[in-house]
Structures are given as C-alpha cells and as structure tokens.
Motif scaffolding. Structure first.
Motif, mmCIF file in Angstrom:
data_model
loop_
_atom_site.group_PDB
_atom_site.id
_atom_site.type_symbol
_atom_site.label_atom_id
_atom_site.label_comp_id
_atom_site.label_asym_id
_atom_site.label_seq_id
_atom_site.Cartn_x
_atom_site.Cartn_y
_atom_site.Cartn_z
ATOM 1 N N PHE A 3 -21.040 -10.388 -1.306
ATOM 2 C CA PHE A 3 -19.896 -9.486 -1.188
ATOM 3 C C PHE A 3 -18.863 -10.088 -0.229
ATOM 4 O O PHE A 3 -19.217 -10.771 0.724
ATOM 5 C CB PHE A 3 -20.353 -8.123 -0.668
ATOM 6 N N ARG A 4 -17.591 -9.796 -0.499
ATOM 7 C CA ARG A 4 -16.522 -10.268 0.389
ATOM 8 C C ARG A 4 -15.603 -9.103 0.722
ATOM 9 O O ARG A 4 -15.231 -8.319 -0.169
ATOM 10 C CB ARG A 4 -15.700 -11.387 -0.258
ATOM 11 N N PRO A 5 -15.188 -8.974 1.981
ATOM 12 C CA PRO A 5 -14.182 -7.970 2.320
ATOM 13 C C PRO A 5 -12.805 -8.416 1.850
ATOM 14 O O PRO A 5 -12.508 -9.617 1.811
ATOM 15 C CB PRO A 5 -14.254 -7.899 3.849
ATOM 16 N N LEU A 6 -12.001 -7.454 1.485
ATOM 17 C CA LEU A 6 -10.629 -7.708 1.038
ATOM 18 C C LEU A 6 -9.673 -6.907 1.895
ATOM 19 O O LEU A 6 -9.783 -5.689 1.996
ATOM 20 C CB LEU A 6 -10.474 -7.314 -0.434
ATOM 21 N N GLU A 7 -8.740 -7.598 2.539
ATOM 22 C CA GLU A 7 -7.701 -6.947 3.332
ATOM 23 C C GLU A 7 -6.357 -7.097 2.625
ATOM 24 O O GLU A 7 -6.045 -8.157 2.080
ATOM 25 C CB GLU A 7 -7.598 -7.577 4.723
ATOM 26 N N LEU A 8 -5.571 -6.033 2.651
ATOM 27 C CA LEU A 8 -4.237 -6.066 2.046
ATOM 28 C C LEU A 8 -3.222 -5.440 2.979
ATOM 29 O O LEU A 8 -3.558 -4.551 3.765
ATOM 30 C CB LEU A 8 -4.207 -5.302 0.715
ATOM 31 N N VAL A 9 -1.992 -5.885 2.878
ATOM 32 C CA VAL A 9 -0.863 -5.166 3.456
ATOM 33 C C VAL A 9 0.065 -4.805 2.300
ATOM 34 O O VAL A 9 0.637 -5.692 1.651
ATOM 35 C CB VAL A 9 -0.105 -5.999 4.507
ATOM 36 N N ILE A 10 0.133 -3.521 1.996
ATOM 37 C CA ILE A 10 1.039 -3.041 0.952
ATOM 38 C C ILE A 10 2.424 -2.992 1.574
ATOM 39 O O ILE A 10 2.734 -2.116 2.379
ATOM 40 C CB ILE A 10 0.609 -1.657 0.433
ATOM 41 N N GLN A 11 3.252 -3.953 1.223
ATOM 42 C CA GLN A 11 4.512 -4.157 1.930
ATOM 43 C C GLN A 11 5.647 -3.263 1.438
ATOM 44 O O GLN A 11 6.151 -2.420 2.174
ATOM 45 C CB GLN A 11 4.931 -5.631 1.809
ATOM 46 N N SER A 12 6.062 -3.456 0.189
ATOM 47 C CA SER A 12 7.268 -2.778 -0.285
ATOM 48 C C SER A 12 7.338 -2.821 -1.804
ATOM 49 O O SER A 12 6.528 -3.475 -2.462
ATOM 50 C CB SER A 12 8.514 -3.467 0.304
ATOM 51 N N ALA A 13 8.330 -2.128 -2.345
ATOM 52 C CA ALA A 13 8.609 -2.175 -3.777
ATOM 53 C C ALA A 13 10.117 -2.221 -3.976
ATOM 54 O O ALA A 13 10.887 -1.786 -3.108
ATOM 55 C CB ALA A 13 8.005 -0.975 -4.495
ATOM 56 N N GLN A 14 10.527 -2.736 -5.115
ATOM 57 C CA GLN A 14 11.934 -2.863 -5.441
ATOM 58 C C GLN A 14 12.188 -2.378 -6.865
ATOM 59 O O GLN A 14 11.396 -2.655 -7.768
ATOM 60 C CB GLN A 14 12.396 -4.323 -5.320
ATOM 61 N N GLY A 15 13.280 -1.651 -7.054
ATOM 62 C CA GLY A 15 13.715 -1.263 -8.391
ATOM 63 C C GLY A 15 12.796 -0.318 -9.123
ATOM 64 O O GLY A 15 12.676 -0.379 -10.354
#
Length: 215
Positions: A3-15
């Motif tokens: 198993f591997r941990p997954l880190e994310l930064v949900i930054q932004s969206a456009q349009g």
C-alpha cells in the motif's frame, strides 16, 4: 505489492460551468477513491468553499489517503474522483462536474520523491467538457500492511501569490511517519477528529454568508 499513501493539494479550477441562476456560485470539491463499480473505498474529503470563486475557484486544500492498494490499482480497479459542487445554504448543493483519474495513471506519472502537477478536464453531468481542475499529488513509500485513514479537521487557504512555489516547498519538506504526517510548516494545522470531512465541519463554515432562496 503493498500500500502507498497518496497526498494531494486540490489547488483551483478554471472555466467551470456556471450552475447558479441568480446568486454567485460558491464552489467546493469532494475528493475520494472509488472502485471500478463506483463504490466508495475511502473516506470523503471536502475542501473549503470559495464563496467568491464563481467559475474560477481557488482552494489549495490538502487531502491524504493512507491506503492505495497497488495491486488493485494496477488492475485499473481504483480511481481518484474529484466532484465539484456549488454550495447552497438553503437548497441542495448543485453539481458542477467531476474529474476522474485512474490511480494507475497517477502512479505512472509520478517520479520518486517529487510532487507532480496535473491539470484535468472537468466533465459535466451531461457528458460535456467544461473547465479544468489543477492539483498537486505525491505518493509515499510502500508499506506491507494498510494504515487506518484518520481524517483531520483542516481549513487552509494560502495567499494566491506564489502559491505554486509554497506548495512545492511544503511537499518537499513533507515527512510521513506511521499514520500521521508532518507536511511543511505553515501548510496545515492538523488535529484528529471523527468527522468524515477533512476540511470543513458541518457545524460551521467560515466562508458561508447569508443566502436567499434563489440560486
């Protein structure tokens, strides 16, 4: 395979598609992992609400999943899903669109000990593409046994200027240990909670303002 941990930064969206008729659209994201039958296999994280975002929201919210099953992921059985919604205080939240990425695609694009920036098209409920979502991600080291996910109560909005460099620096200084993590000074203020939402509690939303019955 482990198993591997997954880190994310949900930054932004456009349009993004504008789904409100009268009030300004206040987007947020729900982030989770699902299997090939669309069954939820992780907790569901919720970003902050960008009350001034409209079609171009900014969140910069951190999400972490501890247990990415590598064997199942390589069978194309698991996917990262980011559902974008418009917040309403009176009525039900409206769907804006979603991004769905196979975990295998994220694994193939990931370099050792380096965060990866991704931009993906947003698909609306009628199947059309409208808008893009930007996020950073990073996989941790492989472990033989799964670690219990421990959602945390986190609310974070970094200054808009030099966001990319600050996030990259935070990821580079991230240290994962056991079921907890140290993720760069100033990036998050992390505390354990039993809430299924990692970022915003249902009891209080600091980005919420008064809203009438129109949407």
């Amino acid at each position: 395979m482990g198993f591997r941990p997954l880190e994310l930064v949900i930054q932004s969206a456009q349009g993004l598609k504008y789904v409100n008729h009268f009030k300004k659209m206040k987007p947020y994201a729900l982030v989770f992992i699902c299997d090939h039958n669309n069954n939820l296999i992780s907790y569901e994280a919720k970003t902050v609400v960008d009350k001034d975002g409209g079609s171009n929201p900014i969140w910069n919210s951190l999400v972490k999943f501890n247990n990415i099953d590598i064997a199942k992921a390589q069978q194309n059985r698991h996917a990262l899903v980011v559902k974008l919604k418009s917040h309403h205080r009176v009525r039900s939240d409206k769907d804006i669109g979603e991004v769905r990425v196979l975990i295998t695609e994220l694994l193939e694009g990931f370099g050792e000990d380096a965060e990866k920036h991704v931009s993906k098209s947003v698909v609306t409920s009628d199947g059309t593409v409208e808008g893009t979502l930007a996020f950073l991600y990073k996989f941790g080291r492989i472990s033989e046994h799964p670690i219990a996910d421990q959602p945390s109560q986190v609310q974070q909005r970094l200054p808009n200027n030099n966001v990319a460099s600050k996030l990259a620096g935070s990821f580079a200084s991230g240290v994962m240990k056991g079921s907890g993590s140290v993720l760069g000074e100033g990036l998050v203020n992390q505390g354990t909670t039993t809430s299924t939402s990692m970022f915003v509690s249902d009891q209080a939303d600091p980005y919420e303002d008064d809203e009438d019955e129109y949407s």
